[in-house]
Design a protein around this motif. Structure first.
Motif, short mmCIF file in Angstrom:
data_model
loop_
_atom_site.label_atom_id
_atom_site.label_comp_id
_atom_site.label_asym_id
_atom_site.label_seq_id
_atom_site.Cartn_x
_atom_site.Cartn_y
_atom_site.Cartn_z
N ARG A 20 -2.57 34.78 0.25
CA ARG A 20 -1.72 35.47 -0.79
C ARG A 20 -0.07 35.71 0.48
O ARG A 20 0.18 35.05 1.40
CB ARG A 20 -2.33 37.08 0.21
CG ARG A 20 -3.39 37.57 -0.38
CD ARG A 20 -3.41 37.84 -2.21
NE ARG A 20 -4.53 37.93 -2.72
CZ ARG A 20 -6.38 37.30 -3.10
NH1 ARG A 20 -5.33 35.52 -3.13
NH2 ARG A 20 -6.90 37.86 -3.81
N PHE A 21 0.74 35.94 -0.92
CA PHE A 21 1.68 35.54 -0.29
C PHE A 21 2.66 37.09 -0.36
O PHE A 21 2.67 38.05 -1.76
CB PHE A 21 2.79 34.70 -1.37
CG PHE A 21 1.68 33.61 -1.45
CD1 PHE A 21 2.21 32.10 -0.50
CD2 PHE A 21 0.98 33.17 -1.77
CE1 PHE A 21 1.52 31.19 -0.79
CE2 PHE A 21 0.03 31.98 -2.23
CZ PHE A 21 0.06 31.46 -0.91
N ALA A 22 3.95 37.61 0.79
CA ALA A 22 4.91 37.89 0.24
C ALA A 22 5.88 38.57 1.38
O ALA A 22 6.27 37.13 2.23
CB ALA A 22 3.61 39.81 0.69
N VAL A 23 6.81 38.68 1.24
CA VAL A 23 7.84 39.33 1.45
C VAL A 23 8.35 40.39 2.01
O VAL A 23 8.50 41.08 1.76
CB VAL A 23 9.22 38.60 1.45
CG1 VAL A 23 9.26 36.71 1.50
CG2 VAL A 23 9.63 38.04 -0.64
N SER A 24 7.07 40.62 2.83
CA SER A 24 7.11 42.49 3.10
C SER A 24 8.32 43.02 5.04
O SER A 24 8.01 44.35 4.56
CB SER A 24 5.27 42.06 4.15
OG SER A 24 5.69 41.91 5.17
N GLY A 25 8.82 42.81 4.73
CA GLY A 25 9.88 42.91 5.41
C GLY A 25 10.20 44.36 5.26
O GLY A 25 10.72 45.58 6.01
N ILE A 26 10.62 44.17 3.88
CA ILE A 26 11.01 46.33 3.41
C ILE A 26 10.00 47.00 3.44
O ILE A 26 10.23 48.03 4.27
CB ILE A 26 11.07 45.57 2.02
CG1 ILE A 26 11.94 46.77 1.30
CG2 ILE A 26 9.28 45.60 1.07
CD1 ILE A 26 13.44 46.75 1.27
N GLY A 27 8.83 46.88 4.08
CA GLY A 27 8.12 48.04 4.26
C GLY A 27 8.35 48.51 6.08
O GLY A 27 8.26 49.82 6.02
N VAL A 28 9.04 47.59 6.61
CA VAL A 28 9.28 48.30 7.74
C VAL A 28 10.97 48.30 8.34
O VAL A 28 11.49 48.76 9.11
CB VAL A 28 9.07 47.03 8.86
CG1 VAL A 28 7.02 47.23 9.41
CG2 VAL A 28 9.57 46.26 8.87
N GLY A 29 11.48 48.11 7.33
CA GLY A 29 12.97 48.61 7.02
C GLY A 29 13.58 47.88 7.37
O GLY A 29 15.16 47.82 7.33
N LEU A 30 13.03 46.71 6.87
CA LEU A 30 14.01 45.13 6.89
C LEU A 30 13.62 44.35 5.93
O LEU A 30 12.86 43.94 5.43
CB LEU A 30 13.32 44.97 8.23
CG LEU A 30 14.31 43.23 8.50
CD1 LEU A 30 15.30 43.47 9.17
CD2 LEU A 30 12.95 42.48 9.99
N PHE A 31 14.96 43.88 5.03
CA PHE A 31 15.10 43.50 3.82
C PHE A 31 14.55 42.21 4.25
O PHE A 31 15.63 41.25 5.25
CB PHE A 31 16.50 43.48 3.04
CG PHE A 31 16.33 42.59 2.18
CD1 PHE A 31 15.62 43.58 0.74
CD2 PHE A 31 17.44 41.16 2.00
CE1 PHE A 31 16.09 42.32 -0.57
CE2 PHE A 31 16.86 40.89 0.70
CZ PHE A 31 16.40 41.38 -0.15
N CYS A 32 14.05 41.04 3.96
CA CYS A 32 13.61 39.75 4.10
C CYS A 32 14.88 38.96 3.81
O CYS A 32 15.16 37.78 2.88
CB CYS A 32 12.20 39.38 3.54
SG CYS A 32 10.87 39.92 5.03
N SER A 33 16.19 38.83 4.54
CA SER A 33 17.04 38.51 4.08
C SER A 33 17.46 36.50 3.78
O SER A 33 17.75 35.83 2.89
CB SER A 33 18.33 38.66 4.53
OG SER A 33 18.43 40.18 4.79
N THR A 34 17.09 36.03 5.10
CA THR A 34 16.59 34.60 5.62
C THR A 34 15.28 34.05 4.74
O THR A 34 15.31 32.89 4.15
CB THR A 34 16.48 34.21 6.92
OG1 THR A 34 15.76 35.17 7.03
CG2 THR A 34 17.68 34.59 7.51
N PRO A 35 14.59 34.96 4.49
CA PRO A 35 13.69 33.92 3.45
C PRO A 35 13.93 33.98 2.31
O PRO A 35 12.95 33.88 1.11
CB PRO A 35 12.39 35.02 3.43
CG PRO A 35 12.13 35.61 5.14
CD PRO A 35 13.55 35.70 5.62
#
Length: 262
Positions: free
Chosen positions: A132-147
């Motif tokens: 399973r794949f996700a860029v899930s930083g948004i869920g903790v208030g952090l946009f996954c900018s570098t990913p």
């Protein structure tokens, strides 16, 4: 003294394939500072190793990589620390692109945030159906900018932004459909599928494979006319290699090629 089996990244060499295994299964192979440093050092050591034909990035345990170590990150409140951490992670991803041989991600379980970035940064990826794949930083208030940098280059703007804005997981089949992974296989056949891919690469001319690894990312960043000019120069130089002459002769003579440079 640290036991070799306890090292944050394990290295195994066999038949031209070097496997680098993330070794923090109890922490879902999160990219702690120690893991980042060890993986960067391992890639640096491989850069000038002419015996290596391709590299596999794998992981122990139930997850491929859960991204950055959030507990470690929360131990600091300094912006300079975070800037340095994300810069070093970005340098690691660029080192994968710059490595002169193909790098393949072997993915099982979760690949989230910087772990998904790691998959996207590799040249190829083989995934178990359970992945399973996700860029899930948004869920903790952090946009996954570098990913986002690697992901957008792999799967395109709208698909990347959907993952980045929602943090939702995609399964292995959708990752394959979107171009994040090359092959999906049953969990118990993952190593077999990976072995087929590495064997196919290792059977080709090392000169041609290394030429392609160096050429492909560079042309992607060029305007069309410049890319064709650059590609023509690279291909002409490749034609001067012994392996190119041997390969063409073998094709014309209907026999297997005998590569000069293994």
């Amino acid at each position: 003294m640290q036991d070799a089996d306890d090292a944050p990244v394990l290295r195994h060499d066999a038949d031209g394939v070097t496997t680098l295994t993330l070794n923090r299964p109890e922490r879902f192979n999160a990219l702690s500072e120690e893991v980042l440093e060890a993986l960067a050092a391992a890639l640096d050591a491989l850069a000038d190793d002419g015996e290596v034909r391709c590299v596999v990035i794998a992981a122990r345990g139930r997850a491929f990589c859960a991204g950055h170590d959030l507990r470690e990150m929360r131990a600091s409140s300094e912006e300079a620390y975070y800037r340095d951490l994300f810069t070093r992670c970005g340098a690691l991803m660029q080192a994968i692109v710059a490595l002169p041989v193909p790098v393949i991600a072997r993915v099982q379980g979760l690949a989230t945030a910087a772990g998904c970035q790691l998959v996207a940064s590799c040249d190829l990826a083989v995934a178990a159906r359970s992945a399973r794949f996700a860029v899930s930083g948004i869920g903790v208030g952090l946009f996954c900018s570098t990913p986002a940098v690697a992901l957008s280059r792999d799967i395109g703007r709208k698909r990347a932004l959907e993952m980045l804005f929602t943090g939702e997981f995609i399964d292995a089949d959708r990752a394959h459909d979107w171009g994040l992974v090359n092959r999906v296989t049953a969990d118990d056949a993952l190593d077999e599928a990976l072995g087929e891919l590495t064997a196919s690469i290792c059977a080709k001319s090392a000169v041609a494979v290394r030429t392609g690894k160096g050429m492909f990312p560079r042309q992607q960043e060029m305007p069309l006319a410049e890319a064709y000019d650059f590609a023509a120069q690279v291909m002409a130089g490749n034609m001067m290699a012994e392996d190119a002459g041997e390969g063409i002769d073998a094709f014309l003579e209907k026999r297997p090629p005998r590569w000069r440079h293994r």
